[in-house]
Design a protein around this motif. Structure first.
Motif, PDB file in Angstrom:
ATOM      1  N   ASP A  34      43.314 -37.521  40.999  1.00 24.08           N
ATOM      2  CA  ASP A  34      44.119 -38.743  41.092  1.00 24.08           C
ATOM      3  C   ASP A  34      43.418 -40.020  40.646  1.00 24.08           C
ATOM      4  O   ASP A  34      44.029 -41.078  40.603  1.00 24.08           O
ATOM      5  N   ASP A  35      42.129 -39.940  40.358  1.00 23.27           N
ATOM      6  CA  ASP A  35      41.392 -41.180  40.041  1.00 23.27           C
ATOM      7  C   ASP A  35      40.326 -40.846  38.996  1.00 23.27           C
ATOM      8  O   ASP A  35      39.251 -40.366  39.333  1.00 23.27           O
ATOM      9  N   VAL A  36      40.661 -41.101  37.739  1.00 29.67           N
ATOM     10  CA  VAL A  36      39.851 -40.601  36.628  1.00 29.67           C
ATOM     11  C   VAL A  36      39.140 -41.753  35.916  1.00 29.67           C
ATOM     12  O   VAL A  36      39.702 -42.845  35.755  1.00 29.67           O
ATOM     13  N   LEU A  37      37.922 -41.478  35.507  1.00 28.28           N
ATOM     14  CA  LEU A  37      37.131 -42.431  34.718  1.00 28.28           C
ATOM     15  C   LEU A  37      37.037 -41.924  33.282  1.00 28.28           C
ATOM     16  O   LEU A  37      36.718 -40.757  33.049  1.00 28.28           O
ATOM     17  N   GLU A  38      37.310 -42.798  32.317  1.00 31.72           N
ATOM     18  CA  GLU A  38      37.054 -42.488  30.912  1.00 31.72           C
ATOM     19  C   GLU A  38      35.967 -43.439  30.404  1.00 31.72           C
ATOM     20  O   GLU A  38      36.096 -44.655  30.516  1.00 31.72           O
ATOM     21  N   ILE A  39      34.934 -42.872  29.812  1.00 29.69           N
ATOM     22  CA  ILE A  39      33.856 -43.695  29.255  1.00 29.69           C
ATOM     23  C   ILE A  39      33.990 -43.681  27.735  1.00 29.69           C
ATOM     24  O   ILE A  39      34.030 -42.608  27.121  1.00 29.69           O
ATOM     25  N   GLY A  40      34.101 -44.865  27.140  1.00 30.66           N
ATOM     26  CA  GLY A  40      34.202 -44.965  25.680  1.00 30.66           C
ATOM     27  C   GLY A  40      35.581 -44.667  25.130  1.00 30.66           C
ATOM     28  O   GLY A  40      35.729 -43.792  24.280  1.00 30.66           O
ATOM     29  N   PRO A  41      36.604 -45.393  25.566  1.00 27.48           N
ATOM     30  CA  PRO A  41      37.962 -45.115  25.079  1.00 27.48           C
ATOM     31  C   PRO A  41      38.216 -45.556  23.644  1.00 27.48           C
ATOM     32  O   PRO A  41      39.162 -45.081  23.009  1.00 27.48           O
ATOM     33  N   GLY A  42      37.391 -46.474  23.127  1.00 26.42           N
ATOM     34  CA  GLY A  42      37.636 -46.970  21.767  1.00 26.42           C
ATOM     35  C   GLY A  42      39.026 -47.586  21.676  1.00 26.42           C
ATOM     36  O   GLY A  42      39.445 -48.327  22.571  1.00 26.42           O
ATOM     37  N   PRO A  43      39.792 -47.265  20.617  1.00 27.96           N
ATOM     38  CA  PRO A  43      41.147 -47.826  20.492  1.00 27.96           C
ATOM     39  C   PRO A  43      42.118 -47.295  21.544  1.00 27.96           C
ATOM     40  O   PRO A  43      43.203 -47.837  21.725  1.00 27.96           O
ATOM     41  N   GLY A  44      41.752 -46.187  22.218  1.00 28.83           N
ATOM     42  CA  GLY A  44      42.536 -45.777  23.392  1.00 28.83           C
ATOM     43  C   GLY A  44      43.520 -44.636  23.176  1.00 28.83           C
ATOM     44  O   GLY A  44      44.367 -44.402  24.037  1.00 28.83           O
ATOM     45  N   LEU A  45      43.408 -43.894  22.086  1.00 31.48           N
ATOM     46  CA  LEU A  45      44.339 -42.766  21.935  1.00 31.48           C
ATOM     47  C   LEU A  45      44.015 -41.659  22.929  1.00 31.48           C
ATOM     48  O   LEU A  45      44.921 -40.952  23.405  1.00 31.48           O
ATOM     49  N   THR A  46      42.736 -41.497  23.270  1.00 28.34           N
ATOM     50  CA  THR A  46      42.376 -40.547  24.332  1.00 28.34           C
ATOM     51  C   THR A  46      42.853 -41.080  25.694  1.00 28.34           C
ATOM     52  O   THR A  46      43.252 -40.318  26.564  1.00 28.34           O
ATOM     53  N   THR A  47      42.825 -42.388  25.851  1.00 27.22           N
ATOM     54  CA  THR A  47      43.302 -43.009  27.092  1.00 27.22           C
ATOM     55  C   THR A  47      44.798 -42.719  27.282  1.00 27.22           C
ATOM     56  O   THR A  47      45.245 -42.399  28.387  1.00 27.22           O
ATOM     57  N   ASP A  48      45.560 -42.807  26.184  1.00 25.75           N
ATOM     58  CA  ASP A  48      47.003 -42.533  26.259  1.00 25.75           C
ATOM     59  C   ASP A  48      47.262 -41.114  26.756  1.00 25.75           C
ATOM     60  O   ASP A  48      48.179 -40.871  27.543  1.00 25.75           O
ATOM     61  N   LEU A  49      46.430 -40.216  26.288  1.00 23.47           N
ATOM     62  CA  LEU A  49      46.593 -38.813  26.671  1.00 23.47           C
ATOM     63  C   LEU A  49      46.185 -38.587  28.135  1.00 23.47           C
ATOM     64  O   LEU A  49      46.879 -37.922  28.896  1.00 23.47           O
ATOM     65  N   LEU A  50      45.070 -39.181  28.521  1.00 22.31           N
ATOM     66  CA  LEU A  50      44.563 -38.985  29.885  1.00 22.31           C
ATOM     67  C   LEU A  50      45.475 -39.620  30.926  1.00 22.31           C
ATOM     68  O   LEU A  50      45.663 -39.067  32.016  1.00 22.31           O
ATOM     69  N   ARG A  51      46.021 -40.750  30.614  1.00 25.30           N
ATOM     70  CA  ARG A  51      46.768 -41.477  31.654  1.00 25.30           C
ATOM     71  C   ARG A  51      48.066 -40.779  32.037  1.00 25.30           C
ATOM     72  O   ARG A  51      48.645 -41.075  33.082  1.00 25.30           O
ATOM     73  N   ARG A  52      48.501 -39.834  31.197  1.00 23.80           N
ATOM     74  CA  ARG A  52      49.674 -39.029  31.551  1.00 23.80           C
ATOM     75  C   ARG A  52      49.307 -37.940  32.545  1.00 23.80           C
ATOM     76  O   ARG A  52      50.176 -37.261  33.069  1.00 23.80           O
ATOM     77  N   ARG A  53      48.002 -37.718  32.767  1.00 25.29           N
ATOM     78  CA  ARG A  53      47.571 -36.585  33.580  1.00 25.29           C
ATOM     79  C   ARG A  53      46.902 -37.005  34.887  1.00 25.29           C
ATOM     80  O   ARG A  53      46.259 -36.193  35.554  1.00 25.29           O
ATOM     81  N   THR A  54      47.040 -38.276  35.249  1.00 23.69           N
ATOM     82  CA  THR A  54      46.471 -38.744  36.510  1.00 23.69           C
ATOM     83  C   THR A  54      47.272 -39.952  36.980  1.00 23.69           C
ATOM     84  O   THR A  54      48.027 -40.550  36.210  1.00 23.69           O
ATOM     85  N   SER A  55      47.083 -40.320  38.243  1.00 23.13           N
ATOM     86  CA  SER A  55      47.819 -41.503  38.706  1.00 23.13           C
ATOM     87  C   SER A  55      47.048 -42.789  38.453  1.00 23.13           C
ATOM     88  O   SER A  55      47.637 -43.855  38.300  1.00 23.13           O
ATOM     89  N   ARG A  56      45.725 -42.692  38.349  1.00 20.68           N
ATOM     90  CA  ARG A  56      44.929 -43.909  38.137  1.00 20.68           C
ATOM     91  C   ARG A  56      43.796 -43.599  37.173  1.00 20.68           C
ATOM     92  O   ARG A  56      43.048 -42.647  37.383  1.00 20.68           O
ATOM     93  N   LEU A  57      43.680 -44.437  36.145  1.00 19.49           N
ATOM     94  CA  LEU A  57      42.639 -44.219  35.138  1.00 19.49           C
ATOM     95  C   LEU A  57      41.855 -45.512  34.930  1.00 19.49           C
ATOM     96  O   LEU A  57      42.448 -46.586  34.774  1.00 19.49           O
ATOM     97  N   THR A  58      40.538 -45.401  34.935  1.00 16.72           N
ATOM     98  CA  THR A  58      39.666 -46.538  34.635  1.00 16.72           C
ATOM     99  C   THR A  58      38.947 -46.231  33.335  1.00 16.72           C
ATOM    100  O   THR A  58      38.311 -45.181  33.208  1.00 16.72           O
ATOM    101  N   ALA A  59      39.068 -47.126  32.356  1.00 12.33           N
ATOM    102  CA  ALA A  59      38.453 -46.917  31.043  1.00 12.33           C
ATOM    103  C   ALA A  59      37.349 -47.955  30.850  1.00 12.33           C
ATOM    104  O   ALA A  59      37.609 -49.166  30.903  1.00 12.33           O
ATOM    105  N   VAL A  60      36.121 -47.477  30.653  1.00 14.82           N
ATOM    106  CA  VAL A  60      34.966 -48.364  30.493  1.00 14.82           C
ATOM    107  C   VAL A  60      34.544 -48.370  29.032  1.00 14.82           C
ATOM    108  O   VAL A  60      34.145 -47.336  28.485  1.00 14.82           O
ATOM    109  N   GLU A  61      34.671 -49.522  28.394  1.00 11.60           N
ATOM    110  CA  GLU A  61      34.384 -49.629  26.960  1.00 11.60           C
ATOM    111  C   GLU A  61      33.319 -50.696  26.712  1.00 11.60           C
ATOM    112  O   GLU A  61      33.430 -51.823  27.169  1.00 11.60           O
ATOM    113  N   TYR A  62      32.314 -50.322  25.943  1.00  5.94           N
ATOM    114  CA  TYR A  62      31.159 -51.172  25.659  1.00  5.94           C
ATOM    115  C   TYR A  62      31.475 -52.292  24.671  1.00  5.94           C
ATOM    116  O   TYR A  62      30.936 -53.389  24.765  1.00  5.94           O
TER     117      TYR A  62
END
Ligand SMILES: C[S@@+](CC[C@H](N)C(=O)[O-])C[C@H]1O[C@@H](n2cnc3c(N)ncnc32)[C@H](O)[C@@H]1O
Length: 143
Positions: A34-62
Motif C-alpha cells: 500500500d505504500d511504495v517508493l520509486e527511486i529515479g522516476p525520470g519523466p514518470g512513465l514507470t510512475t504511471d504504471l506503478l501508481r495503478r498498483r498501489t494506493s500511495r506512491l512516493t517518487a524520489v527524483e534527483y
C-alpha cells in the motif's frame, strides 16, 4: 542523460515497452503493498504504471527539472514527488511496503553509491517489504 535518451523515456514507444515487458513481470512479482517508493522516476512513465498498483506512491527524483515537471503532472493523484537524492531523501524508517528502481542504478557513479542506496532502501522498508529492479538495470561490476 542526453536529450535523445530523455525523449525516449517520455515516448509512447517506451510506455508500450513498459506495458508489454515490465508490467507482466511486475504483476508476477510480489504484491507491492500500500505504500511504495520509486527511486529515479525520470519523466514518470514507470510512475504511471506503478501508481495503478498501489494506493500511495512516493517518487524520489534527483533531477530538479524532471522532479518539478512530474510533480506538476501528477498533482492531486496518489503520487508524491520529492526532489532529492534517493540515498538521502529524509524518508521515515520502516515505512514502505516496497521500493522500486527502474533503469536508474546504472546512472549512479560507483558501486559505493549503489551500496548507499541499498542501505537506505533497507532502512526505509518495513519488515517484509520488497525491492524491485528491472532486468535492464545494471549493478556496478556487472559484466
Ligand atoms: C534512465 S532514467 C529512468 C526513468 C524511469 N525509471 C524509466 O525507467 O522510464 C533514470 C532516472 O534516475 C534518476 N536518478 C539517478 N540517480 C538518482 C538518485 N541518486 N536519486 C534519485 N534519482 C536518481 C535520474 O535523474 C533519471 O531521471
Amino acid at each position: 542523460m542526453n536529450k535523445a535518451h530523455l525523449e525516449f523515456l517520455a515516448s509512447p514507444q517506451w510506455a508500450q515497452i513498459l506495458e508489454t515487458d515490465l508490467l507482466p513481470w511486475l504483476i508476477g512479482a510480489a504484491d507491492l503493498g500500500d505504500d511504495v517508493l520509486e527511486i529515479g522516476p525520470g519523466p514518470g512513465l514507470t510512475t504511471d504504471l506503478l501508481r495503478r498498483r498501489t494506493s500511495r506512491l512516493t517518487a524520489v527524483e534527483y533531477d530538479r527539472h524532471l522532479a518539478t515537471a512530474l510533480a506538476a503532472r501528477l498533482a492531486g493523484t496518489n503520487v508524491d514527488v520529492i526532489h532529492a537524492d534517493g540515498t538521502d531523501a529524509g524518508l521515515a524508517s520502516n515505512r514502505f511496503s516496497a521500493a522500486t528502481c527502474f533503469s536508474m542504478l546504472h546512472h549512479m557513479s560507483s558501486a559505493a553509491t549503489q551500496d548507499r542506496l541499498f542501505a537506505e532502501v533497507y532502512r526505509i522498508l518495513r519488515p517484509g517489504g520488497s525491492v524491485h529492479r528491472d532486468r535492464l538495470d545494471r549493478l556496478a561490476g556487472d559484466p
